[in-house]
Design a protein around this motif. Structure first.
Motif, PDB file in Angstrom:
ATOM      1  N   GLY A   1       0.811  -1.215   0.000  1.00 46.12           N
ATOM      2  CA  GLY A   1       0.000   0.000   0.000  1.00 46.12           C
ATOM      3  C   GLY A   1       0.840   1.258   0.000  1.00 46.12           C
ATOM      4  N   GLY A   2       0.290   2.323   0.591  1.00 46.20           N
ATOM      5  CA  GLY A   2       0.955   3.613   0.593  1.00 46.20           C
ATOM      6  C   GLY A   2       1.915   3.773   1.756  1.00 46.20           C
ATOM      7  N   SER A   3       2.840   4.713   1.612  1.00 55.11           N
ATOM      8  CA  SER A   3       3.799   5.002   2.676  1.00 55.11           C
ATOM      9  C   SER A   3       3.093   5.580   3.894  1.00 55.11           C
ATOM     10  N   ALA A   4       3.629   5.275   5.087  1.00 57.76           N
ATOM     11  CA  ALA A   4       3.059   5.734   6.355  1.00 57.76           C
ATOM     12  C   ALA A   4       1.590   5.344   6.476  1.00 57.76           C
ATOM     13  N   SER A   5       1.288   4.133   6.013  1.00 59.03           N
ATOM     14  CA  SER A   5      -0.079   3.627   6.086  1.00 59.03           C
ATOM     15  C   SER A   5      -0.114   2.408   6.989  1.00 59.03           C
ATOM     16  N   THR A   6      -1.298   1.808   7.105  1.00 50.79           N
ATOM     17  CA  THR A   6      -1.414   0.565   7.859  1.00 50.79           C
ATOM     18  C   THR A   6      -1.028  -0.632   7.004  1.00 50.79           C
ATOM     19  N   ALA A   7      -0.734  -0.409   5.733  1.00 51.36           N
ATOM     20  CA  ALA A   7      -0.360  -1.492   4.819  1.00 51.36           C
ATOM     21  C   ALA A   7       1.141  -1.733   4.862  1.00 51.36           C
ATOM     22  N   GLY A   8       1.560  -2.863   4.290  1.00 49.68           N
ATOM     23  CA  GLY A   8       2.973  -3.193   4.238  1.00 49.68           C
ATOM     24  C   GLY A   8       3.491  -3.166   2.819  1.00 49.68           C
ATOM     25  N   GLY A   9       4.527  -3.979   2.541  1.00 48.02           N
ATOM     26  CA  GLY A   9       5.112  -4.025   1.215  1.00 48.02           C
ATOM     27  C   GLY A   9       6.165  -2.948   1.006  1.00 48.02           C
ATOM     28  N   ILE A  10       6.696  -2.905  -0.215  1.00 44.54           N
ATOM     29  CA  ILE A  10       7.704  -1.889  -0.531  1.00 44.54           C
ATOM     30  C   ILE A  10       7.061  -0.526  -0.760  1.00 44.54           C
ATOM     31  N   LYS A  11       5.741  -0.480  -0.869  1.00 39.47           N
ATOM     32  CA  LYS A  11       4.914   0.717  -1.034  1.00 39.47           C
ATOM     33  C   LYS A  11       4.761   1.098  -2.517  1.00 39.47           C
ATOM     34  N   VAL A  12       3.568   1.588  -2.828  1.00 41.03           N
ATOM     35  CA  VAL A  12       3.226   1.898  -4.214  1.00 41.03           C
ATOM     36  C   VAL A  12       4.062   3.046  -4.771  1.00 41.03           C
ATOM     37  N   THR A  13       4.439   4.002  -3.916  1.00 36.69           N
ATOM     38  CA  THR A  13       5.255   5.115  -4.414  1.00 36.69           C
ATOM     39  C   THR A  13       6.650   4.642  -4.784  1.00 36.69           C
ATOM     40  N   THR A  14       7.159   3.616  -4.111  1.00 37.89           N
ATOM     41  CA  THR A  14       8.457   3.050  -4.484  1.00 37.89           C
ATOM     42  C   THR A  14       8.403   2.491  -5.897  1.00 37.89           C
ATOM     43  N   LEU A  15       7.347   1.730  -6.192  1.00 38.27           N
ATOM     44  CA  LEU A  15       7.174   1.198  -7.545  1.00 38.27           C
ATOM     45  C   LEU A  15       7.020   2.326  -8.553  1.00 38.27           C
ATOM     46  N   ALA A  16       6.259   3.356  -8.184  1.00 37.00           N
ATOM     47  CA  ALA A  16       6.033   4.478  -9.096  1.00 37.00           C
ATOM     48  C   ALA A  16       7.342   5.193  -9.423  1.00 37.00           C
ATOM     49  N   VAL A  17       8.198   5.388  -8.431  1.00 34.42           N
ATOM     50  CA  VAL A  17       9.477   6.070  -8.656  1.00 34.42           C
ATOM     51  C   VAL A  17      10.368   5.237  -9.569  1.00 34.42           C
ATOM     52  N   LEU A  18      10.396   3.925  -9.368  1.00 34.62           N
ATOM     53  CA  LEU A  18      11.184   3.060 -10.252  1.00 34.62           C
ATOM     54  C   LEU A  18      10.661   3.125 -11.686  1.00 34.62           C
ATOM     55  N   PHE A  19       9.351   3.171 -11.845  1.00 35.37           N
ATOM     56  CA  PHE A  19       8.751   3.282 -13.178  1.00 35.37           C
ATOM     57  C   PHE A  19       9.114   4.628 -13.814  1.00 35.37           C
TER      58      PHE A  19
END
Length: 482
Positions: free
Chosen positions: A340-358
């Motif tokens: 999910g998103g950064s500073a959220s209740t979700a985990g993962g590498i975060k969607v903004t991380t993927l967006a920046v790599l793209f």
């Protein structure tokens, strides 16, 4: 002359050690917020584990819960993951459920954010040190020593307002979701008390993206319930986009303030991944009689959309994930790893991380120097942070997968799915986790959940031997890549 005076001992000497401890904690807080975060986070897990081992926390015979099972549940609750090795609906007593609910709430909002909110309520003000602590919980870039650019989603001067938004939005959203769920539970035949506490439990579990379910039969009870699945999906979405985005949206509604690039990237990437996951899961599982294929045709798109949303980190499932095709599991692996998103209740590498790599890949393909998004330039140091997050995340998942594979001798697709689910604090499972899982595998998955929730950037900064700035630069030489 008194004995104390003759010996030269001050009467307030008892406060000396206390002051030194407070001073040492203050130094750690300001010099290394990452290490302070890990200390507090791990301490809460230890306390929760001890409480859950007590006989009073267990229903039925009031026996002691095995330490490994209590640890796994405590980590899963504090890290808002949702993986379980006991039956959450029947194993815990009222006391145990209260401990788990508090752990989910603290873990969902964020340990340091919660501490900062309590400090703000008690002291009615925030000093610079408290703002730095809270800021490190909402922006991974702040865990490093040294100055941090203020041209970001939430500035240091806005931390007090952000904390108020976090507290208010969490309370309002959880109460609203519970109010929408409770009547549905009453219609299902639950008595008023059960409907109320299960409604709040499920609301909290969905918004914090934990995925614990208070029903013995799980979410399959509501597999065809459009109302329940829609409400839970909204709760998971709001929890997964992150408090900085909720803060930005609140400012946009109130003041028509411009949405930050962070907010736009988070919302755009989340919706794109949700749509792609929806289509992929629907197509791959349409004819699988053990999952979507066994449902009415009109209900299959609902289930596919719900499962795609749950890969944000929600962890609720209306079908048996273990019966899905290997191709579907791989798609869900990728979606869960992003999270999910950064500073959220979700985990993962975060969607903004993927967006920046793209964005970096697009800039390289176009032959331009700068990464750009929504008419703004994204600095290179953000790309370095994104690459670091992905590499650390992949390393953790790989190492954990190898160990769990060796211990359990289970198929790779099942092990990889549950390990990524643990790292991404998602909670979906192929059935690998459960009472029969070997204790070493439970410990490895618990450590993976811990690393995923703490965050790869925070973990790397905390483990760094030094955070001093390098005062020189070596000669440049370019290796061949690609």
């Amino acid at each position: 002359m008194s004995t104390a005076a003759r010996s030269g001992v001050r009467r307030d000497d008892g406060a000396g050690p206390l002051k030194r401890v407070r001073s040492a904690l203050g130094d750690v807080t300001t010099s290394s917020p990452a290490r302070f975060a890990i200390i507090v986070f791990s301490g809460l897990i230890l306390i929760t584990t001890l409480l859950l081992t007590l006989p009073i926390a267990r229903a039925g015979e009031r026996e002691w819960t095995p330490l490994v099972d209590a640890l796994f549940t405590a980590v899963s609750a504090i890290c808002v993951t949702g993986l379980t090795v006991v039956d959450m609906a029947t194993h815990w007593s009222v006391f145990g459920n209260v401990v788990i609910i508090l752990a989910m709430q603290i873990g969902g909002i964020g340990v340091l954010t919660m501490a900062s909110i309590l400090g703000l309520v008690v002291a009615k003000r925030m000093g610079l040190r408290a703002k730095l602590v809270a800021a490190s919980d909402t922006n991974a870039a702040r865990v490093h020593a040294g100055p941090v650019s203020e041209s970001q989603a939430v500035r240091l001067g806005e931390i007090g307002t952000l904390l108020a938004t976090v507290a208010l939005s969490a309370i309002v959203i959880e109460l609203a979701i519970a109010a929408l769920i409770i009547p549905r539970l009453l219609l299902e035949g639950f008595d008023p008390w059960s409907a109320i506490w299960m409604g709040f439990y499920l609301s909290l579990s969905a918004f914090t993206n934990t995925g614990f379910v208070p029903f013995p039969q799980g979410m399959e009870l509501f597999a065809a319930d459009v109302w329940m699945l829609s409400v839970l999906s909204i709760a998971v979405f709001l929890g997964a986009i992150g408090f900085p985005v909720i803060f930005a949206l609140a400012r946009w509604v109130r003041e028509r303030a411009r949405l930050s690039v962070h907010a736009k990237l988070t919302l755009t990437t989340t919706l794109i991944l949700l749509g792609l996951g929806w289509v992929a899961i629907g197509l791959l599982e349409w004819g699988n009689e053990a999952t979507l294929g066994g449902q009415d045709p009109w209900n299959r798109p609902l289930t596919a959309g719900f499962m795609s949303m749950m890969t944000r980190s929600g962890g609720l499932a209306t079908v048996d994930v273990g019966e899905m095709h290997g191709s579907t599991l791989l798609v869900m692996d990728m979606l869960m790893f992003v999270g999910g998103g950064s500073a959220s209740t979700a985990g993962g590498i975060k969607v903004t991380t993927l967006a920046v790599l793209f964005l970096a890949a697009v800039a390289e393909a176009r032959g331009v120097k700068d990464m750009e998004a929504f008419e703004r330039r994204v600095p290179v140091d953000v790309l370095r942070l994104a690459v670091s997050v992905v590499l650390w995340g992949a390393t953790i998942v790989s190492a954990a997968s190898v160990i769990v594979l060796h211990v359990t001798q289970e198929p790779l697709d099942r092990v990889l799915f549950d390990v990524i689910s643990a790292f991404a604090t998602c909670g979906l499972s192929t059935g690998l986790t459960g009472p029969d899982l070997e204790d070493p595998a439970k410990v490895v998955l618990a450590a993976t959940m811990w690393a995923g929730r703490v965050g790869t950037v925070t973990l790397a900064a905390a483990l760094a031997a030094s955070q001093r700035r390098q005062l020189f630069r070596r000669p440049e030489e370019r290796p061949i890549v690609g």
